[in-house]
Design a protein around this motif. Sequence first.
Motif, PDB file in Angstrom:
ATOM      1  N   LEU A  71       0.793  -1.652   0.240  1.00 44.13           N
ATOM      2  CA  LEU A  71       0.394   0.300  -0.095  1.00 44.13           C
ATOM      3  C   LEU A  71       0.791   1.399   0.044  1.00 44.13           C
ATOM      4  CD1 LEU A  71      -3.070  -1.534   2.635  1.00 44.13           C
ATOM      5  CD2 LEU A  71      -2.832  -0.958  -0.015  1.00 44.13           C
ATOM      6  N   SER A  80      -2.098  -7.346  -9.025  1.00 44.24           N
ATOM      7  CA  SER A  80      -2.856  -5.814  -9.332  1.00 44.24           C
ATOM      8  C   SER A  80      -1.974  -5.513 -10.775  1.00 44.24           C
ATOM      9  CB  SER A  80      -2.685  -4.706  -8.771  1.00 44.24           C
ATOM     10  OG  SER A  80      -0.824  -5.307  -8.349  1.00 44.24           O
ATOM     11  N   LEU A 107      -4.724   0.304  -9.142  1.00 44.32           N
ATOM     12  CA  LEU A 107      -4.236  -0.573  -9.155  1.00 44.32           C
ATOM     13  C   LEU A 107      -5.339  -1.902 -10.440  1.00 44.32           C
ATOM     14  CD1 LEU A 107      -3.086  -1.180  -6.070  1.00 44.32           C
ATOM     15  CD2 LEU A 107      -1.367  -0.225  -7.384  1.00 44.32           C
ATOM     16  N   ILE A 119      -9.418   0.030  -7.424  1.00 54.76           N
ATOM     17  CA  ILE A 119      -8.362   0.063  -6.372  1.00 54.76           C
ATOM     18  C   ILE A 119      -7.028   0.605  -6.957  1.00 54.76           C
ATOM     19  CG2 ILE A 119      -6.521  -0.429  -4.203  1.00 54.76           C
ATOM     20  CD1 ILE A 119      -8.074  -3.253  -4.451  1.00 54.76           C
ATOM     21  N   GLN A 120      -7.354   1.703  -5.493  1.00 53.74           N
ATOM     22  CA  GLN A 120      -5.996   3.666  -5.760  1.00 53.74           C
ATOM     23  C   GLN A 120      -4.935   3.673  -5.222  1.00 53.74           C
ATOM     24  OE1 GLN A 120      -6.946   7.746  -7.178  1.00 53.74           O
ATOM     25  NE2 GLN A 120      -7.312   7.087  -9.136  1.00 53.74           N
ATOM     26  N   LEU A 121      -4.113   3.835  -5.359  1.00 51.53           N
ATOM     27  CA  LEU A 121      -2.931   5.130  -4.380  1.00 51.53           C
ATOM     28  C   LEU A 121      -2.998   5.835  -4.829  1.00 51.53           C
ATOM     29  CD1 LEU A 121       0.176   1.131  -4.423  1.00 51.53           C
ATOM     30  CD2 LEU A 121      -1.755   1.733  -3.136  1.00 51.53           C
ATOM     31  N   THR A 184      -4.684   5.112  -0.003  1.00 57.05           N
ATOM     32  CA  THR A 184      -5.208   3.977  -0.765  1.00 57.05           C
ATOM     33  C   THR A 184      -6.955   4.207  -1.002  1.00 57.05           C
ATOM     34  OG1 THR A 184      -3.771   1.822   0.204  1.00 57.05           O
ATOM     35  CG2 THR A 184      -5.421   1.200  -1.312  1.00 57.05           C
ATOM     36  N   ARG A 185      -7.094   4.003  -1.978  1.00 59.45           N
ATOM     37  CA  ARG A 185      -8.874   4.986  -2.410  1.00 59.45           C
ATOM     38  C   ARG A 185      -9.274   3.285  -2.904  1.00 59.45           C
ATOM     39  NH1 ARG A 185      -8.431  10.867  -4.220  1.00 59.45           N
ATOM     40  NH2 ARG A 185      -8.077   9.878  -6.933  1.00 59.45           N
TER      41      ARG A 185
END
Length: 498
Positions: A71, A80, A107, A119-121, A184-185
């Motif tokens: 993460l 991912s 990701l 999922i996004q960082l 992490t969104r």
Amino acid sequence: MTVETLTPPPVQAELGLSWRPGFATLGPAFSTAIQAQPLPAPYPVGVSASAAALLGLDALALSDPLVIEALAGSRTLAGSSPVATLYSGHQFGVWAGQLGDGRALLLGEVDAPGGPLEIQLKGAGRTPYSRGGDGRAVLRSSIREFLCSEAMAGLGIPTTRALAVVGSDAGVRREEIETAAVVTRLAPSFIRFGHFEHFAARQDVDSLRTLADHIIDRHYPQARAGEGFAGNAYAALLAQVTLRTAAMVAQWQAVGFCHGVMNTDNMSILGLTIDYGPFQFLDGFDPRHICNHSDTQGRYAYDQQPQVAYWNLFCLGQALMPLIGDTELAMAALEPYKQRFPIEYLARMRAKLGLADEQPEDADLLDGLLRLLAAHQVDWTIFWRRLADHVCGGPVEPVRDLFLDREGFDTWIARHAARLAGTDRPAAGLAMLAVNPRFVLRNHLGETAIRQARQKDYSGIAALTTLLSWPFEQHPGFDAYADFPPDWASTIEISCSS
């Protein structure tokens, strides 16, 4: 521009997620595959158990050291395929041209109990779209985004979610040297109005159509029939986005939420609140309040948000014109905003007032109240909560004490009592308590948690996460979190810098 790419470590972090084809399958015209840039020695800062549950995970799974490294971008999350997406947009009303994910990595998309989620960082390092930036996010802004995402979810307002924040002692230069962090969104989609504007500006109609079809097939399948728009699916898509956006902004206004930077690249195609930068929940009610220190012209003031949302939708309509092909159809798709927003807004304000039905005089009753609140800059959240307590059977004095113009308040509260005559007041009061939060993420609460976190004390974040996840509950022992802001809160300046 050359971007450093890093080979992922051989050991991957496992979360047991089921990955599926997502945005990256649209092809290289839409995104660039790139690995995150590792943060040294990452550590957990905050985690949302409710966001983890959206993925079918227990929050404890996020405490695994390998997962924490993933993460932070220091290790690959198994399954991912990170990409940075490409978009353009209008910023402060001016065309800014190409933008893109300058510090965010998508990701991929996973199967989740409630439907697929991306999922996004955010803050994972430089991308081809960083435009000279470092691609990082600082601890300060990351904590604010994490807490506000969960606060909005607790209020029932459509939003992207924040799964976790991880920090690092690595330095990041802003106005001063700060430490780095990654949020992490989660969201069904992170596609913005600006994604469509990008391809329209380049007159790349094929890519524009591919993107619109992707959104329709994934998220607006009912638009495919084009019902009400002569079979035009793209006009129907615009109409659906218009309705969702109107409802979302009405919810913002009702809770006193100021977004602060409503650029078209910060507007979700799904009608979600996205990109928590210089946001603020109102303290004293000032319709012209500007929460973004960078907004010198007041474009995104609280009372301007409904009109700005429509302006942004108009930009989206322009971007979709090559697909819609008919100006009248496009304008017809935007027209529902003018009806839906006031309907949604008045419905939410009636609920805040404890009014179970509609009466012609309700708009005037509300207008009189808002004028009183603005004249005295009465605390928005505290007023509504005290009014609910009063309708439940409590004394009127705690509400009356908020106003210098006691006579003006007495006149208004008598009108309100007359409007409630014949109703079950305790029941109306309980209904009001269910829509008027006791806790919101005031700037000083977030700032206090940030100052603690800089000392590696994350108890304030944990407490706020709990309170904001259930903001309508009493939470005995946490009265200070629901009190008036301290004097120093007015000195907090929030800008676009993060």
